[in-house]
Design an enzyme around this catalytic site. Sequence first.
Site, PDB file in Angstrom:
ATOM      1  CE1 TYR A 171      34.460  40.356  39.171  1.00 16.98           C
ATOM      2  CE2 TYR A 171      34.088  40.164  40.888  1.00 16.98           C
ATOM      3  CZ  TYR A 171      34.791  40.227  39.905  1.00 16.98           C
ATOM      4  OH  TYR A 171      35.567  41.001  40.183  1.00 16.98           O
ATOM      5  CB  THR A 180      40.508  48.815  38.403  1.00 15.99           C
ATOM      6  OG1 THR A 180      39.497  47.696  38.751  1.00 15.99           O
ATOM      7  CG2 THR A 180      42.280  48.340  39.176  1.00 15.99           C
ATOM      8  CB  ILE A 188      44.789  44.682  38.538  1.00 15.03           C
ATOM      9  CG1 ILE A 188      44.575  45.313  39.150  1.00 15.03           C
ATOM     10  CG2 ILE A 188      46.462  43.520  39.117  1.00 15.03           C
ATOM     11  CD1 ILE A 188      44.585  44.688  40.279  1.00 15.03           C
TER      12      ILE A 188
END
Length: 268
Positions: free
Chosen positions: A171, A199, A19
């Site tokens: 995360y 991604t 991105i």
Amino acid sequence: MPSSLSGRTVLVTGATSGIGYESARQLSERGATVLVHGRTPEEARAATDRLIAAAGADAARLRPVSADFARLEDVERLAEAVVRDHPRLHALVNNAAMAAPERHTLTEDGNEIAFQVNFLAHYLLTNLLEPALTSEPGGRVVNVSSSLHRAAAIQWNDPQRIRRYSRLAAYAQSQLALTVFAADPRVTAVSVDPGICATGLLPLYGHEGMPAAEGAAHVVHLCDPSTEIVNGAYYDRSTRVAPAAAATDDRTVKRLTKLADLLVGHTA
């Protein structure tokens, strides 16, 4: 036809792939000068060269910059260079991110690595770039966040997750912190979940994702000065929605600011 971003300067972190790369490409196509951030000078230069060769970007509007976000000293050096060379920064895209590793890992600064790379480094960078972002009206920050922030909790007594570690929880904590940070009043900032894209972070979400360019379009839209934004707003792609309750809680914002200042050794 998208509006021109000519005359505007935007720093995109983590711009060597996914991105970030696609955001840099689209911003450049619309006339912005883009600071293309990579972890190393070589990676930043390679991404810039790829944008020129493969995407036809204008070399005059691309500037490679580098910093390893696992080293806060690198972040400080990057900020100093940007403020010196680009005293008017119109937008900062806090995009760089990593999946937390399987094994608990601390940086040399003593922080859990995903918490530092995904949040603390961006917190420090944003605050150090405040003079450039506020040098004229309209400067803005776009935090590339994740829907996983909704399932997160910040472990205030153990933010480094030394006592209990889970890569997914680590995360998610980093993404919640980044989303909470958008409500900081020092600069105008928003967060955006660009959607599940193909991604390097895809394994955290599933097996299929849309092209990174589609996610990047939502990021670039929020960089456009013609897009009106409200500080602390959260977007699910192009739609403004309510984030997790913690993300707009004043007490949480102040508590996170105090914790982050302590961990990065920076006094606001």
